[in-house]
Design an enzyme around this catalytic site. Sequence first.
Site, short mmCIF file in Angstrom:
data_model
loop_
_atom_site.label_atom_id
_atom_site.label_comp_id
_atom_site.label_asym_id
_atom_site.label_seq_id
_atom_site.Cartn_x
_atom_site.Cartn_y
_atom_site.Cartn_z
N ALA A 93 -14.50 -25.75 8.59
CA ALA A 93 -13.21 -26.21 8.10
C ALA A 93 -12.55 -25.02 7.42
CB ALA A 93 -13.40 -27.35 7.12
N GLY A 136 -18.08 -27.18 9.40
CA GLY A 136 -17.36 -28.20 10.17
C GLY A 136 -17.42 -27.93 11.67
N GLU A 139 -20.57 -29.42 12.74
CA GLU A 139 -20.42 -30.88 12.64
C GLU A 139 -19.58 -31.42 13.79
OE1 GLU A 139 -19.01 -30.54 8.55
OE2 GLU A 139 -20.64 -31.86 7.93
N GLU A 159 -22.31 -24.41 3.99
CA GLU A 159 -21.51 -24.93 2.86
C GLU A 159 -22.14 -24.62 1.51
OE1 GLU A 159 -22.14 -26.57 5.65
OE2 GLU A 159 -20.36 -27.67 6.32
#
Length: 285
Positions: A93, A136, A139, A159
């Site tokens: 992200a 992300g 993911e 993260e």
Amino acid sequence: MGSCGRQPAARLEMASEPEARLRKGAIFLEYKNLLVELDLPIAVVRLSRPKALNALNSELMGEVSQALAELEKNPEVGAVVLTGDERAFAAGADIKEMASAGAVEMLLRNQFVAWESVRSFPKPIIAAVSGYALGGGCELAMMCDMIIASETAQFGQPEINLGIIPGAGGTQRLTHAVGKVRAMEMILTGRPIKATEALEYGLVNRVVPVELYLEEAKRLAREIAGKAPVAVRLAKESVMRAYDGSLQQGLDFERKNFYLLFASEDKAEGMSAFIDKRKPAWKGK
Ligand code: DAK
């Protein structure tokens, strides 16, 4: 493409209408951060923010959601390939977009709506991954039904190095895919694994040379698109049921903890350190 039939959620960033082009018999739809190729009976959705290693900002995810809504409605599309470029599927992200956000702002942004469109897409969706699939990005690949990796692919949940935890299902889907001890090591150290390890761990379907990863994903998508559409849809739904119940509880738990970390000083420090290109100094607060 017309506008999507569904009512977008209040905070979902919608893309402007994509431009359509015809090239070598295939239709290309160009969004700002996305290229969609209709190569019937399949479609290829390509993330395209190469300068930021396809970091997944709200605008890009809004476009993914919009494109998938169109592909869902198109009866000629039987399966979808989601890909990036050779260097990166997606490096996570967008940290720059999250860096100054607090817990309540993250809650109100409600970005999960766009991500949910991938998870709940009813047709088979195959991730074709080369290079970085981090945070992300990893993911997003795991939300797809299958993953074809190039030899250069690397998967990770870094993260922890930003003072946060995975927020889009990483703690749950990675654990389901690779088992507890491997998921623990990946999530607690933030260290990525190579494509060959991902294969050994059962995270990806196969690893192919970099020149072939997209072709292989398209070949698989075409094979599936040739099967009976209703049976394919119900087969996908049924496989998802194998673990969806407990997954939902796990996702809710992860989401609360993810938001909580946006109230921590370490999250602000971790993200600023990334942007300033320096080592973070953790305070434990
Ligand atoms: N966000 C923003 N920009 C990024 C980025 C990211 N995740 N990853 C890379 N970039 C940008 C870099 O800042 C750099 O931009 P400039 O400095 O040129 O402006 C450019 O892409 C090229 O990156 P590097 O110069 O760093 O390239 P290197 O080859 O040296 O390194 C790298 C590549 C992938 C190892 C490195 O860029 C890196 O460590 N990137 C960050 C990886 C990371 O920590 N990813 C996890 C982010 S947190 C949620 C859903 C999901 C998530 C959260 C919420 N909701 C629905 C609410 C997920 C969170 C995350 O993914």
